[in-house]
Design a protein around this motif. Structure first.
Motif, PDB file in Angstrom:
ATOM      1  N   LEU A 235      52.581  42.934  28.549  1.00 19.53           N
ATOM      2  CA  LEU A 235      52.620  42.519  27.288  1.00 19.53           C
ATOM      3  C   LEU A 235      52.424  43.736  26.134  1.00 19.53           C
ATOM      4  CD1 LEU A 235      50.224  39.335  27.578  1.00 19.53           C
ATOM      5  CD2 LEU A 235      52.896  39.568  27.757  1.00 19.53           C
ATOM      6  N   GLY A 236      52.794  44.920  26.682  1.00 21.75           N
ATOM      7  CA  GLY A 236      52.761  46.133  25.651  1.00 21.75           C
ATOM      8  C   GLY A 236      51.491  46.720  25.644  1.00 21.75           C
TER       9      GLY A 236
ATOM     10  N   ASP B  28      48.554  41.290  32.045  1.00 21.51           N
ATOM     11  CA  ASP B  28      47.930  40.018  32.378  1.00 21.51           C
ATOM     12  C   ASP B  28      48.025  39.842  33.664  1.00 21.51           C
ATOM     13  OD1 ASP B  28      46.203  38.187  30.556  1.00 21.51           O
ATOM     14  OD2 ASP B  28      47.525  36.712  31.551  1.00 21.51           O
ATOM     15  N   TYR B  29      47.132  39.634  34.354  1.00 19.21           N
ATOM     16  CA  TYR B  29      47.189  39.212  35.956  1.00 19.21           C
ATOM     17  C   TYR B  29      46.415  37.930  36.204  1.00 19.21           C
ATOM     18  CZ  TYR B  29      48.303  44.316  37.124  1.00 19.21           C
ATOM     19  OH  TYR B  29      48.817  45.486  36.882  1.00 19.21           O
ATOM     20  N   ASP B  30      47.365  37.219  37.135  1.00 16.00           N
ATOM     21  CA  ASP B  30      46.555  36.177  37.987  1.00 16.00           C
ATOM     22  C   ASP B  30      46.443  36.739  39.290  1.00 16.00           C
ATOM     23  OD1 ASP B  30      46.301  34.287  35.814  1.00 16.00           O
ATOM     24  OD2 ASP B  30      48.070  33.137  36.377  1.00 16.00           O
TER      25      ASP B  30
ATOM     26  N   THR C 253      43.487  46.787  30.005  1.00 18.48           N
ATOM     27  CA  THR C 253      44.079  47.118  28.674  1.00 18.48           C
ATOM     28  C   THR C 253      43.821  48.812  28.667  1.00 18.48           C
ATOM     29  OG1 THR C 253      41.603  47.207  27.995  1.00 18.48           O
ATOM     30  CG2 THR C 253      42.997  45.417  27.571  1.00 18.48           C
ATOM     31  N   ASP C 254      43.697  49.379  29.785  1.00 17.35           N
ATOM     32  CA  ASP C 254      43.726  50.683  29.870  1.00 17.35           C
ATOM     33  C   ASP C 254      45.249  51.327  29.847  1.00 17.35           C
ATOM     34  OD1 ASP C 254      43.420  53.493  30.492  1.00 17.35           O
ATOM     35  OD2 ASP C 254      41.818  53.124  32.265  1.00 17.35           O
ATOM     36  N   PRO C 255      45.624  52.052  28.543  1.00 18.08           N
ATOM     37  CA  PRO C 255      46.844  52.753  28.657  1.00 18.08           C
ATOM     38  C   PRO C 255      47.127  53.861  29.317  1.00 18.08           C
ATOM     39  CG  PRO C 255      45.314  53.682  26.730  1.00 18.08           C
ATOM     40  CD  PRO C 255      44.539  52.508  27.560  1.00 18.08           C
TER      41      PRO C 255
ATOM     42  N   ILE D  49      52.146  48.752  37.358  1.00 24.08           N
ATOM     43  CA  ILE D  49      51.738  47.331  37.316  1.00 24.08           C
ATOM     44  C   ILE D  49      51.983  46.858  39.071  1.00 24.08           C
ATOM     45  CG2 ILE D  49      52.431  45.183  36.734  1.00 24.08           C
ATOM     46  CD1 ILE D  49      53.866  46.302  34.262  1.00 24.08           C
ATOM     47  N   TYR D  50      50.868  46.368  39.153  1.00 25.42           N
ATOM     48  CA  TYR D  50      50.563  45.729  40.724  1.00 25.42           C
ATOM     49  C   TYR D  50      51.775  44.604  40.727  1.00 25.42           C
ATOM     50  CZ  TYR D  50      46.622  48.413  41.093  1.00 25.42           C
ATOM     51  OH  TYR D  50      45.540  49.744  41.266  1.00 25.42           O
TER      52      TYR D  50
END
Length: 356
Positions: A308-309, A313-315, A328-330, A335-336
């Motif tokens: 989301l930039g 967001d993970y499930d 939220t770590d830039p 991405i997993y």
């Protein structure tokens, strides 16, 4: 306290073959002078009925409403020294902006010079100076909402009431109007009661939030309290997002709580209460309180990953339960992927505990 609701109840009588409706049930709230309190909850929770009783549009079946030391239960709206901003703005289309704002003062037969002074002052406050001669249809939605707010404020009420005043605006305009309402309210120091179902509005605007459900108060507290320390599962679920994780106590000393979660032992250092060994608890973990990494405490499988930039967001499925986590770590550029094995770690000093 400046405005007190003391066990107010509202029961609507049977109508059209339907049974009576107990819309508000012994609601008690104490509001300080200059405070902005938001009534927050889903549709049908009783928040608007509570506001209407404060305004005098509905009378309580039982209980007391006290303003500045005086009971006002049976006073009509025009005798309560309150102003209300409605969801629909309720601006007169045949009057210009000055005439709309001045309407209540003219009804009260305030002197013309005083009307001009007060209207000019409040239009400056809402940043609409120079718009006096315009028609309402020449204004944007946000400007019309400012006119409605100015018309309420020009009466110099003891209490300002607002019933979902931003619900007709688009998302970006709602955000700017939230800021404006808070700026004006704080600048004037006016006691205010605000109704909304939008949790972001409540968190942004309020000194305190009253979370309501089915006519009852679930919790009253600052925005941080109701978010970080919810007293009920409903509050945790309604405000923001929450993971509910079942745990069993291994050692329950205050400040040193050991629990078993998904077969793993987790240490919670910030819990003040003590719990008996074997007690079942529910841990409330907000998505930002979970960390997703290649190593950690609780193994799981990624079931959804949304970039989301400003965050990912993970499930993640852990022990048969789907947990939502936010990264939220830039500095994290990878991405997993869905189906990948990862580990979830709890930020133990942020987790809140509900008795099981």
């Amino acid at each position: 306290m400046y405005l007190t609701l003391d066990k107010i109840t509202k029961i609507f009588p049977p109508r059209g073959g339907a049974t009576e409706v107990n819309a508000v049930k012994e609601v008690s709230i104490e509001i300080k002078r200059g405070e902005l309190v938001t009534l927050l909850g889903p549709s049908g929770c009783g928040k608007t009925t509570t506001l209407r009783m404060i305004a005098g549009f509905d009378f309580p079946t039982s209980g007391q409403i006290i303003l500045d030391g005086k009971e006002i239960n049976m006073l009509p709206p025009n005798k309560r020294d309150m102003s209300m901003v409605f969801q629909s703005y309720a601006i007169f289309p045949h009057l210009n902006i000055f005439e709309n704002v001045a309407y209540g003062l003219n009804v009260q037969r305030v002197a013309k010079s005083e009307v001009e002074r007060r209207v000019s002052a409040v239009l400056r406050l809402v940043e609409l100076s120079g718009y006096e001669k315009r028609a309402p249809n020449q204004l944007s939605g946000g400007q019309q909402q400012r006119v409605a707010l100015a018309r309420a404020l020009v009466m110099e009420p003891k209490v300002l009431l607002m019933d979902e005043p931003l619900s007709n605006l688009d998302a970006k305009l709602r955000e700017s109007m939230r800021t404006e309402i808070r700026r004006i309210q704080r600048g004037l120091g006016i006691t205010s009661v605000y109704v909304t179902h939008d949790q972001i509005e409540a968190m942004t605007l309020s000194d305190r939030v009253v979370v309501m459900n089915k006519g009852l108060i679930e919790q009253i507290g600052s925005p941080m309290e109701v978010y970080r320390l919810p007293r009920t599962r409903f509050v945790a679920d309604f405000i923001g997002r929450a993971n509910f994780i079942e745990a069993v106590v291994i050692s329950g000393k205050p400040g040193d709580l050991l629990v078993r979660v998904y077969g793993q032992i987790v240490h919670l250092s910030k819990v003040k209460e003590s719990y008996a060994e074997g007690a079942r608890l529910t841990l409330i973990a907000r998505p930002e309180m979970l960390r997703v990494a290649a190593k950690g405490d609780l193994p799981g499988v990624v079931r959804r990953a949304s970039y989301l930039g400003n965050l990912v967001d993970y499930d993640v499925e852990v022990g048969g339960q789907l947990l939502t986590a936010v990264d939220t770590d830039p500095r994290h550029t990878a991405i997993y992927a869905e189906g990948e094995t990862v580990y979830i770690s709890l930020l133990a000093d942020c987790i809140h505990v509900l008795p099981g």
